[in-house]
Design a protein around this motif. Structure first.
Motif, mmCIF file in Angstrom:
data_model
loop_
_atom_site.group_PDB
_atom_site.id
_atom_site.type_symbol
_atom_site.label_atom_id
_atom_site.label_comp_id
_atom_site.label_asym_id
_atom_site.label_seq_id
_atom_site.Cartn_x
_atom_site.Cartn_y
_atom_site.Cartn_z
ATOM 1 N N UNK A 291 0.798 -1.215 0.000
ATOM 2 C CA UNK A 291 0.000 0.000 0.000
ATOM 3 C C UNK A 291 0.834 1.270 0.000
ATOM 4 N N UNK A 292 2.085 1.205 0.491
ATOM 5 C CA UNK A 292 2.927 2.394 0.460
ATOM 6 C C UNK A 292 3.104 2.880 -0.978
ATOM 7 N N UNK A 293 3.517 1.963 -1.848
ATOM 8 C CA UNK A 293 3.742 2.356 -3.226
ATOM 9 C C UNK A 293 2.432 2.653 -3.939
ATOM 10 N N UNK A 294 1.371 1.934 -3.598
ATOM 11 C CA UNK A 294 0.086 2.227 -4.224
ATOM 12 C C UNK A 294 -0.356 3.649 -3.898
ATOM 13 N N UNK A 295 -0.219 4.062 -2.626
ATOM 14 C CA UNK A 295 -0.579 5.427 -2.258
ATOM 15 C C UNK A 295 0.286 6.429 -3.015
ATOM 16 N N UNK A 296 1.566 6.113 -3.133
ATOM 17 C CA UNK A 296 2.476 6.983 -3.876
ATOM 18 C C UNK A 296 2.032 7.101 -5.333
ATOM 19 N N UNK A 297 1.674 5.980 -5.954
ATOM 20 C CA UNK A 297 1.252 5.996 -7.350
ATOM 21 C C UNK A 297 -0.057 6.753 -7.543
ATOM 22 N N UNK A 298 -0.980 6.612 -6.587
ATOM 23 C CA UNK A 298 -2.240 7.345 -6.690
ATOM 24 C C UNK A 298 -1.983 8.841 -6.694
ATOM 25 N N UNK A 299 -1.072 9.283 -5.836
ATOM 26 C CA UNK A 299 -0.777 10.713 -5.797
ATOM 27 C C UNK A 299 -0.009 11.153 -7.038
ATOM 28 N N UNK A 300 0.799 10.258 -7.617
ATOM 29 C CA UNK A 300 1.490 10.593 -8.862
ATOM 30 C C UNK A 300 0.474 10.847 -9.970
ATOM 31 N N UNK A 301 -0.570 10.014 -10.024
ATOM 32 C CA UNK A 301 -1.612 10.231 -11.034
ATOM 33 C C UNK A 301 -2.357 11.533 -10.770
ATOM 34 N N UNK A 302 -2.628 11.834 -9.502
ATOM 35 C CA UNK A 302 -3.317 13.073 -9.174
ATOM 36 C C UNK A 302 -2.482 14.289 -9.551
ATOM 37 N N UNK A 303 -1.180 14.230 -9.275
ATOM 38 C CA UNK A 303 -0.311 15.343 -9.666
ATOM 39 C C UNK A 303 -0.314 15.511 -11.173
ATOM 40 N N UNK A 304 -0.256 14.378 -11.894
ATOM 41 C CA UNK A 304 -0.305 14.464 -13.350
ATOM 42 C C UNK A 304 -1.606 15.057 -13.834
ATOM 43 N N UNK A 305 -2.717 14.684 -13.174
ATOM 44 C CA UNK A 305 -4.026 15.221 -13.563
ATOM 45 C C UNK A 305 -4.090 16.723 -13.316
ATOM 46 N N UNK A 306 -3.512 17.165 -12.196
ATOM 47 C CA UNK A 306 -3.489 18.602 -11.896
ATOM 48 C C UNK A 306 -2.768 19.349 -13.008
ATOM 49 N N UNK A 307 -1.575 18.882 -13.370
ATOM 50 C CA UNK A 307 -0.794 19.560 -14.397
ATOM 51 C C UNK A 307 -1.521 19.548 -15.743
ATOM 52 N N UNK A 308 -2.179 18.427 -16.034
ATOM 53 C CA UNK A 308 -2.923 18.327 -17.285
ATOM 54 C C UNK A 308 -4.111 19.274 -17.283
ATOM 55 N N UNK A 309 -4.776 19.376 -16.122
ATOM 56 C CA UNK A 309 -5.940 20.225 -16.004
ATOM 57 C C UNK A 309 -5.574 21.693 -16.157
ATOM 58 N N UNK A 310 -4.330 22.032 -15.760
ATOM 59 C CA UNK A 310 -3.910 23.422 -15.745
ATOM 60 C C UNK A 310 -3.399 23.923 -17.095
ATOM 61 N N UNK A 311 -3.544 23.146 -18.152
ATOM 62 C CA UNK A 311 -3.081 23.601 -19.453
ATOM 63 C C UNK A 311 -3.931 24.774 -19.938
ATOM 64 N N UNK A 312 -3.353 25.593 -20.776
ATOM 65 C CA UNK A 312 -4.070 26.758 -21.302
ATOM 66 C C UNK A 312 -5.340 26.326 -22.029
ATOM 67 N N UNK A 313 -5.247 25.196 -22.742
ATOM 68 C CA UNK A 313 -6.409 24.697 -23.478
ATOM 69 C C UNK A 313 -7.598 24.473 -22.559
#
Length: 331
Positions: A217-239
């Motif tokens: 679960x340690x790595x799973x939690x880490x991976x979940x947050x990695x996806x969330x960070x990626x989603x944030x950056x994707x959401x913040x695009x000018x488009x």
């Protein structure tokens, strides 16, 4: 940051985008849902958690600072949807993901703390058990009371999201690019180390994976947050930021997979949005609640909490600002 000379529409788009991520990451979707329902009635309203909080006498008192009061949001993730379509029914006696999003009084940063579901903690009235047991023993109110005891602060809002919501969001974004620090394979998909892009079922497999890792679960939690960070950056695009219709479509994709407490009114939502207008992905921190590793309690495999490390987080949560806060290493 948004320049004062840039169009007002982009400024609005930025806080809408931040708060939609708040729907997934910070569980502030209730407020944004109300916002979009106001201008787009076709968007499906989220399910409401009718009884979400313990009685007042059992809760900590929230002390306001000179800058105002912090906002704490409890996000519970469910891995299944019930036959009646209810997220709360599907949540049942377990939550696959438990996160607390903390917004300090100065509103300049956001901290997202994952709580390992096997964390060995005190559950009021039931002794020391895995934190996840609170749901089986007393539903969402007891889970709230337990988490409030852990962070020593009040939970202001609650949201439940099923993992299909993650899946739908990644598809609506055209895939989410993230940094994967450990190569692994699971559910028929290969995830090499480094920058990868995941979408749909592949993204769902990524955030669910537990058994490929020695620390589970340690790595799973880490991976979940990695996806969330990626989603944030994707959401913040000018488009996205400059296209309110696209933002509304993204919300429409997510809302069928959400349930929230009814504590976030339309005035609250409209008031919080501008406060978060300058927030960007660099000001959103994510980390795991400090632990001391795993062990056995009877026949149960548990995760022991690092209470000394947690006390440092409690003290940080009490501050007006967390701009200089640096979470300890996860493992």
């Amino acid at each position: 940051m948004t320049s004062e000379t840039q169009p007002r529409r982009r400024h609005a788009g930025r806080w809408i985008a931040v708060s939609i991520v708040g729907v997934i990451v910070l569980a502030l979707l209730a407020g944004i849902g109300w916002y979009f329902l106001r201008i787009n009635p076709s968007v499906q309203q989220v399910e409401t958690i009718e009884t979400a909080f313990p009685e007042e006498s059992l809760r900590p008192t929230q002390q306001a600072t000179e800058s105002g009061s912090p906002i704490n949001v409890l996000l519970l993730g469910s891995d299944a949807r019930a036959s009646d379509g209810s997220l709360l029914t599907s949540l049942g006696d377990r939550a696959d993901t438990i996160m607390v999003a903390h917004i300090p009084p100065d509103r300049e940063t956001v901290q997202i703390m994952s709580i390992m579901r096997d964390s060995w903690v005190d559950i009021p009235g039931h002794g020391t058990q895995k934190v996840n047991a609170a749901l089986a023993l007393g539903g969402v109110p007891l889970m709230v009371q337990t988490v409030e005891g852990i962070i020593d602060q009040r939970i202001d809002h609650i949201a439940v999201i099923d993992f299909e919501g993650f899946k739908g969001l990644t598809e609506a974004l055209g895939g989410v690019t993230l940094q994967n620090d450990i190569a692994f394979s699971d559910r028929g998909y290969d995830f090499p180390a480094g920058e990868i892009t995941v979408s749909g079922d592949e993204a769902l497999a990524y955030v669910r994976a537990r058994y490929p890792f020695a620390d589970g679960d340690y790595q799973r939690s880490h991976n979940q947050r990695a996806l969330l960070r990626g989603a944030i950056e994707q959401m913040m695009t000018r488009e996205n930021l400059t296209n309110p219709e696209r933002m509304a479509n993204l919300l429409a994709t997510v809302t069928p997979h959400l349930a929230t407490s009814d504590t976030f009114s339309l005035p609250d939502a409209l008031g919080l949005g501008p406060q978060l207008a300058q927030l960007d992905s660099t000001r959103i921190q994510s980390f795991t609640m400090p632990t001391l590793g795993t062990g056995m309690e009877g026949d149960q495999s548990v995760v022991y909490v690092n209470w000394e490390g947690l006390e440092e987080i409690r003290e940080a949560f009490d501050q007006d600002s967390m701009s200089t806060f640096e979470p300890a290493a996860e493992r």
